[in-house]
Motif scaffolding. Sequence first.
Motif, PDB file in Angstrom:
ATOM      1  N   VAL A  19      83.858   9.561  15.148  1.00 20.43           N
ATOM      2  CA  VAL A  19      83.533   9.475  13.726  1.00 20.43           C
ATOM      3  C   VAL A  19      82.996   8.062  13.492  1.00 20.43           C
ATOM      4  N   VAL A  20      81.700   7.969  13.182  1.00 20.09           N
ATOM      5  CA  VAL A  20      81.047   6.660  13.118  1.00 20.09           C
ATOM      6  C   VAL A  20      80.792   6.191  11.690  1.00 20.09           C
ATOM      7  N   GLY A  21      81.140   6.997  10.717  1.00 18.74           N
ATOM      8  CA  GLY A  21      80.941   6.586   9.327  1.00 18.74           C
ATOM      9  C   GLY A  21      81.206   7.737   8.386  1.00 18.74           C
ATOM     10  N   ARG A  22      80.917   7.497   7.123  1.00 20.44           N
ATOM     11  CA  ARG A  22      81.148   8.512   6.096  1.00 20.44           C
ATOM     12  C   ARG A  22      80.065   8.379   5.031  1.00 20.44           C
ATOM     13  N   ARG A  23      79.469   9.504   4.641  1.00 19.89           N
ATOM     14  CA  ARG A  23      78.429   9.486   3.630  1.00 19.89           C
ATOM     15  C   ARG A  23      79.034   9.362   2.232  1.00 19.89           C
ATOM     16  N   ALA A  24      78.182   9.047   1.271  1.00 23.76           N
ATOM     17  CA  ALA A  24      78.642   8.893  -0.108  1.00 23.76           C
ATOM     18  C   ALA A  24      79.232  10.192  -0.655  1.00 23.76           C
ATOM     19  N   ASP A  25      78.762  11.351  -0.128  1.00 26.84           N
ATOM     20  CA  ASP A  25      79.280  12.635  -0.610  1.00 26.84           C
ATOM     21  C   ASP A  25      80.569  13.056   0.085  1.00 26.84           C
ATOM     22  N   GLY A  26      81.098  12.181   0.943  1.00 28.21           N
ATOM     23  CA  GLY A  26      82.372  12.464   1.593  1.00 28.21           C
ATOM     24  C   GLY A  26      82.258  13.059   2.979  1.00 28.21           C
ATOM     25  N   TYR A  27      81.081  13.565   3.340  1.00 26.45           N
ATOM     26  CA  TYR A  27      80.911  14.124   4.682  1.00 26.45           C
ATOM     27  C   TYR A  27      80.978  13.013   5.729  1.00 26.45           C
ATOM     28  N   HIS A  28      81.622  13.332   6.854  1.00 24.26           N
ATOM     29  CA  HIS A  28      81.761  12.347   7.917  1.00 24.26           C
ATOM     30  C   HIS A  28      80.555  12.378   8.852  1.00 24.26           C
ATOM     31  N   LEU A  29      80.158  11.214   9.316  1.00 26.45           N
ATOM     32  CA  LEU A  29      79.073  11.085  10.280  1.00 26.45           C
ATOM     33  C   LEU A  29      79.670  11.079  11.682  1.00 26.45           C
ATOM     34  N   LEU A  30      79.163  11.947  12.516  1.00 30.39           N
ATOM     35  CA  LEU A  30      79.764  12.175  13.826  1.00 30.39           C
ATOM     36  C   LEU A  30      78.773  11.888  14.945  1.00 30.39           C
ATOM     37  N   GLN A  31      79.311  11.646  16.108  1.00 27.63           N
ATOM     38  CA  GLN A  31      78.567  11.701  17.362  1.00 27.63           C
ATOM     39  C   GLN A  31      79.418  12.488  18.355  1.00 27.63           C
ATOM     40  N   SER A  32      78.763  13.361  19.097  1.00 32.08           N
ATOM     41  CA  SER A  32      79.503  14.184  20.049  1.00 32.08           C
ATOM     42  C   SER A  32      78.535  14.743  21.073  1.00 32.08           C
ATOM     43  N   VAL A  33      79.073  15.238  22.177  1.00 32.64           N
ATOM     44  CA  VAL A  33      78.327  16.111  23.077  1.00 32.64           C
ATOM     45  C   VAL A  33      79.020  17.460  23.068  1.00 32.64           C
ATOM     46  N   PHE A  34      78.263  18.491  22.722  1.00 28.15           N
ATOM     47  CA  PHE A  34      78.752  19.866  22.716  1.00 28.15           C
ATOM     48  C   PHE A  34      78.345  20.513  24.036  1.00 28.15           C
ATOM     49  N   GLN A  35      79.317  21.150  24.691  1.00 25.65           N
ATOM     50  CA  GLN A  35      79.071  21.827  25.961  1.00 25.65           C
ATOM     51  C   GLN A  35      79.435  23.294  25.828  1.00 25.65           C
ATOM     52  N   LEU A  36      78.487  24.194  26.112  1.00 19.59           N
ATOM     53  CA  LEU A  36      78.777  25.624  26.147  1.00 19.59           C
ATOM     54  C   LEU A  36      79.607  25.963  27.379  1.00 19.59           C
ATOM     55  N   ILE A  37      80.534  26.911  27.213  1.00 20.62           N
ATOM     56  CA  ILE A  37      81.326  27.402  28.346  1.00 20.62           C
ATOM     57  C   ILE A  37      81.305  28.925  28.344  1.00 20.62           C
ATOM     58  N   ASP A  38      81.681  29.527  29.472  1.00 19.49           N
ATOM     59  CA  ASP A  38      81.513  30.973  29.624  1.00 19.49           C
ATOM     60  C   ASP A  38      82.732  31.785  29.182  1.00 19.49           C
ATOM     61  N   ARG A  39      83.415  31.320  28.165  1.00 22.65           N
ATOM     62  CA  ARG A  39      84.467  32.090  27.500  1.00 22.65           C
ATOM     63  C   ARG A  39      83.894  32.542  26.162  1.00 22.65           C
ATOM     64  N   SER A  40      83.834  33.850  25.915  1.00 20.37           N
ATOM     65  CA  SER A  40      83.050  34.353  24.791  1.00 20.37           C
ATOM     66  C   SER A  40      83.751  35.458  24.025  1.00 20.37           C
ATOM     67  N   ASP A  41      83.501  35.475  22.713  1.00 20.29           N
ATOM     68  CA  ASP A  41      83.655  36.696  21.944  1.00 20.29           C
ATOM     69  C   ASP A  41      82.500  37.616  22.326  1.00 20.29           C
ATOM     70  N   THR A  42      82.640  38.915  22.012  1.00 13.10           N
ATOM     71  CA  THR A  42      81.574  39.873  22.298  1.00 13.10           C
ATOM     72  C   THR A  42      81.280  40.675  21.039  1.00 13.10           C
ATOM     73  N   LEU A  43      80.004  40.783  20.690  1.00 15.48           N
ATOM     74  CA  LEU A  43      79.591  41.475  19.479  1.00 15.48           C
ATOM     75  C   LEU A  43      78.667  42.639  19.822  1.00 15.48           C
ATOM     76  N   HIS A  44      78.762  43.685  18.995  1.00 12.18           N
ATOM     77  CA  HIS A  44      77.917  44.874  19.162  1.00 12.18           C
ATOM     78  C   HIS A  44      77.222  45.156  17.830  1.00 12.18           C
ATOM     79  N   PHE A  45      75.918  45.449  17.900  1.00  9.73           N
ATOM     80  CA  PHE A  45      75.119  45.626  16.690  1.00  9.73           C
ATOM     81  C   PHE A  45      74.416  46.980  16.716  1.00  9.73           C
ATOM     82  N   ASP A  46      74.461  47.676  15.571  1.00  4.02           N
ATOM     83  CA  ASP A  46      73.760  48.948  15.413  1.00  4.02           C
ATOM     84  C   ASP A  46      73.083  48.963  14.051  1.00  4.02           C
ATOM     85  N   LEU A  47      71.787  49.327  14.035  1.00  2.00           N
ATOM     86  CA  LEU A  47      71.070  49.439  12.777  1.00  2.00           C
ATOM     87  C   LEU A  47      71.576  50.640  11.976  1.00  2.00           C
ATOM     88  N   ARG A  48      71.531  50.507  10.657  1.00  2.00           N
ATOM     89  CA  ARG A  48      71.949  51.561   9.746  1.00  2.00           C
ATOM     90  C   ARG A  48      70.723  52.188   9.079  1.00  2.00           C
TER      91      ARG A  48
END
Length: 297
Positions: A19-48
């Motif tokens: 957390v490197v700071g905070r904006r005037a509206d209260g939101y926090h300024l962040l720095q991070s590295v996001f890494q995808l991993i192979d643990r997943s939810d699974t979704l199924h889609f069907d048109l109506r």
Amino acid sequence: MRSLHHCPAPAKLNLFLHVVGRRADGYHLLQSVFQLIDRSDTLHFDLRDDERIVRTNEVPGVPEEQDLIVRALRLLQAQYRRRHGRLPPGIEVTVEKILPMGGGLGGGSSDAATALMAANHLWQAGLTQQELMDVGLPLGADIPFFLFGQAAFVEGVGEALQPVPGPDCWYVVVEPGVSVPTPAIFSAPDLTRDTRPVTIADFSSSLAVSGRQLSFGKNDLQDVAERLFPPVAEAVAWLGSYGEARMTGSGACVFCAFSGERDADQVLAQVPGKWKAWKAQSLGSHPMKSLLQINEL
């Protein structure tokens, strides 16, 4: 095409989170590295045959009207109408949920991102990746990352993304059995909000995955989460005896990196029975990319 089944919505880990700071509206300024991993939810889609967006199954603790999946699809539906002058067909969504809520793994945001990718494909809506990211951003700052679809150096409130090579390794992830509400962490008076900013070069040059170590930076939210939720502190202490353990996101899940699957398996076999734990491998890109390419052939 009227259906798209077995669509993965993978989890992410925050390899560090400053957390490197905070904006005037209260939101926090962040720095991070996001890494995808192979643990997943699974979704199924069907048109109506009508124009309704319907979730077909219950998700404990998430009413349908509040589900990010449903809300994201409705936003995309409205975007489609603005572009094409009519509404697309409705969609039924079935969710196989394994990622915990309040775990810091981005499960809800990942589900919404997968839904946007799938609907864009089924509707032949023609939105670009950036346009889908713009649709998802108002619902949550993590959604654009999952649409971005690869390891990313993240800044701002989570919306500024740059690709970065992530480590090729295995992780053991422990679920401490508590759900950590993000607002409780960010509103804590003792949260560190002035960490010195870093660069991608800092991360790339300092990242070390060697044996049982993963080390760069820290998670600034972890101390607060450990104080408010003792099971998080307990999981960090236990997993930390095998390497550098760290909380992901605002919690509650705790992870440790290992160079090989065998090392991860050895630690996984020792996890106390009171915790749910699992292993996962880093992903180079979002699996929906290859799934959609296959369906386009």
